[in-house]
Scaffold this motif. Structure first.
Motif, PDB file in Angstrom:
ATOM      1  N   LEU A  67     113.525 -29.639  87.907  1.00 46.90           N
ATOM      2  CA  LEU A  67     113.549 -28.975  86.601  1.00 46.90           C
ATOM      3  C   LEU A  67     112.235 -29.186  85.853  1.00 46.90           C
ATOM      4  O   LEU A  67     111.731 -28.270  85.186  1.00 46.90           O
ATOM      5  N   ASN A  68     111.675 -30.374  85.982  1.00 47.17           N
ATOM      6  CA  ASN A  68     110.382 -30.646  85.349  1.00 47.17           C
ATOM      7  C   ASN A  68     109.291 -29.769  85.952  1.00 47.17           C
ATOM      8  O   ASN A  68     108.430 -29.236  85.236  1.00 47.17           O
ATOM      9  N   ALA A  69     109.331 -29.593  87.269  1.00 44.41           N
ATOM     10  CA  ALA A  69     108.333 -28.750  87.936  1.00 44.41           C
ATOM     11  C   ALA A  69     108.472 -27.294  87.508  1.00 44.41           C
ATOM     12  O   ALA A  69     107.468 -26.589  87.326  1.00 44.41           O
ATOM     13  N   MET A  70     109.709 -26.839  87.335  1.00 38.92           N
ATOM     14  CA  MET A  70     109.946 -25.445  86.957  1.00 38.92           C
ATOM     15  C   MET A  70     109.393 -25.135  85.572  1.00 38.92           C
ATOM     16  O   MET A  70     109.042 -23.984  85.280  1.00 38.92           O
ATOM     17  N   GLU A  71     109.306 -26.150  84.725  1.00 46.24           N
ATOM     18  CA  GLU A  71     108.830 -25.936  83.359  1.00 46.24           C
ATOM     19  C   GLU A  71     107.303 -25.888  83.265  1.00 46.24           C
ATOM     20  O   GLU A  71     106.762 -25.525  82.222  1.00 46.24           O
ATOM     21  N   ALA A  73     108.618 -20.457  91.280  1.00 47.95           N
ATOM     22  CA  ALA A  73     109.504 -20.467  92.443  1.00 47.95           C
ATOM     23  C   ALA A  73     108.959 -21.383  93.536  1.00 47.95           C
ATOM     24  O   ALA A  73     109.702 -22.173  94.139  1.00 47.95           O
ATOM     25  N   MET A  74     107.663 -21.299  93.799  1.00 48.56           N
ATOM     26  CA  MET A  74     107.061 -22.139  94.827  1.00 48.56           C
ATOM     27  C   MET A  74     107.122 -23.613  94.442  1.00 48.56           C
ATOM     28  O   MET A  74     107.386 -24.485  95.285  1.00 48.56           O
ATOM     29  N   LEU A  75     106.892 -23.910  93.159  1.00 50.96           N
ATOM     30  CA  LEU A  75     106.958 -25.295  92.703  1.00 50.96           C
ATOM     31  C   LEU A  75     108.374 -25.855  92.800  1.00 50.96           C
ATOM     32  O   LEU A  75     108.566 -27.043  93.045  1.00 50.96           O
ATOM     33  N   ILE A 126     117.980 -19.227  90.828  1.00 48.49           N
ATOM     34  CA  ILE A 126     117.455 -18.972  89.481  1.00 48.49           C
ATOM     35  C   ILE A 126     115.991 -18.553  89.557  1.00 48.49           C
ATOM     36  O   ILE A 126     115.554 -17.595  88.904  1.00 48.49           O
ATOM     37  N   ALA A 127     115.219 -19.275  90.392  1.00 48.74           N
ATOM     38  CA  ALA A 127     113.802 -18.930  90.556  1.00 48.74           C
ATOM     39  C   ALA A 127     113.650 -17.536  91.155  1.00 48.74           C
ATOM     40  O   ALA A 127     112.774 -16.755  90.748  1.00 48.74           O
ATOM     41  N   ALA A 128     114.504 -17.194  92.123  1.00 48.33           N
ATOM     42  CA  ALA A 128     114.446 -15.864  92.734  1.00 48.33           C
ATOM     43  C   ALA A 128     114.812 -14.784  91.720  1.00 48.33           C
ATOM     44  O   ALA A 128     114.195 -13.705  91.684  1.00 48.33           O
TER      45      ALA A 128
END
Length: 224
Positions: free
Chosen positions: A93-97, A106-108, A155-157
């Protein structure tokens, strides 16, 4: 004359503390020692080869206190899996932010998941090897973990769908497949037979995710 029981009782206060710790603090400290010791033994000697008595001996905790915290050895492994799940979810979740671009985010998402486990092979061993096939209950928990991370990938997709970079379709099953393949790849890496380092494995998983995206674009839309 009746005693005033509202006055502080120094004897009662000292009885609640031992070596500067309250009963609750001692319980938390014992539980932490048991979990950390089991983490080391399960990943070095294997879950099946580690007894409750061995864990208690290494952790300097009595078996009586062990069973105050865990109903059995499997419950301790379950607690370790829960801790890993909480930690990796927070990392992802931290990476997504950190990125606003949907593709980078998405890659992260995928990379953070893989790097968390590859960064400490003991985590990978608990999540992808030692917890496999232990019991129906543990398998159900493993499936829950797979679905939980697959949901983050979905979610990323969906963010990529909203940005017009992917067709509008249901990405849950491809995400589950990616998580399952990642666990198998990590398990294979742990055998030492691949000859690849952690960075190479991380690139392999990123490549699988990119292939998933390319495949989704070629398939186009499917009913949700």
């Amino acid at each position: 004359m009746a005693l005033n029981t509202s006055l502080p009782n120094p004897l009662r206060k000292s009885a609640r503390r031992y070596a500067g710790q309250s009963s609750e603090e001692r319980q938390r400290e014992r539980r932490k020692r048991l979990m950390n010791t089991a983490f080391e033994l399960f990943t070095s000697d294997g879950y099946q080869n580690t007894t409750v008595e061995r864990i208690c001996s290494e952790a300097k905790v009595t078996t009586r206190h062990f069973y105050q915290h865990f109903r059995n050895r499997e419950a301790l492994l379950e607690a370790l899996l829960a801790r890993l799940r909480e930690e990796v979810t927070a990392v992802v979740l931290n990476a997504m932010e950190k990125r606003s671009d949907p593709m980078q985010r998405a890659m992260l998402t995928v990379q953070a998941f893989v790097d968390y486990y590859l960064g400490d092979p003991r985590r990978a061993r608990i999540g992808s090897v030692e917890s496999v096939g232990v019991s129906p209950r543990l398998e159900a928990l493993r499936r829950k973990s797979v679905r939980q991370f697959a949901q983050l990938i979905t979610i990323a997709a969906n963010d990529l769908v909203a940005a017009g970079q992917l067709p509008d379709r249901d990405y849950h099953l491809p995400a589950v497949a990616l998580v399952g393949a990642t666990h198998e790849l990590i398990a294979e890496w742990l055998t030492g037979d691949t000859g690849l380092d952690a960075a190479a494995i991380s690139r392999e998983v990123s490549g699988m995710f990119e292939a998933l995206i390319v495949g989704a674009r070629e398939l186009g839309t499917t009913p949700r």
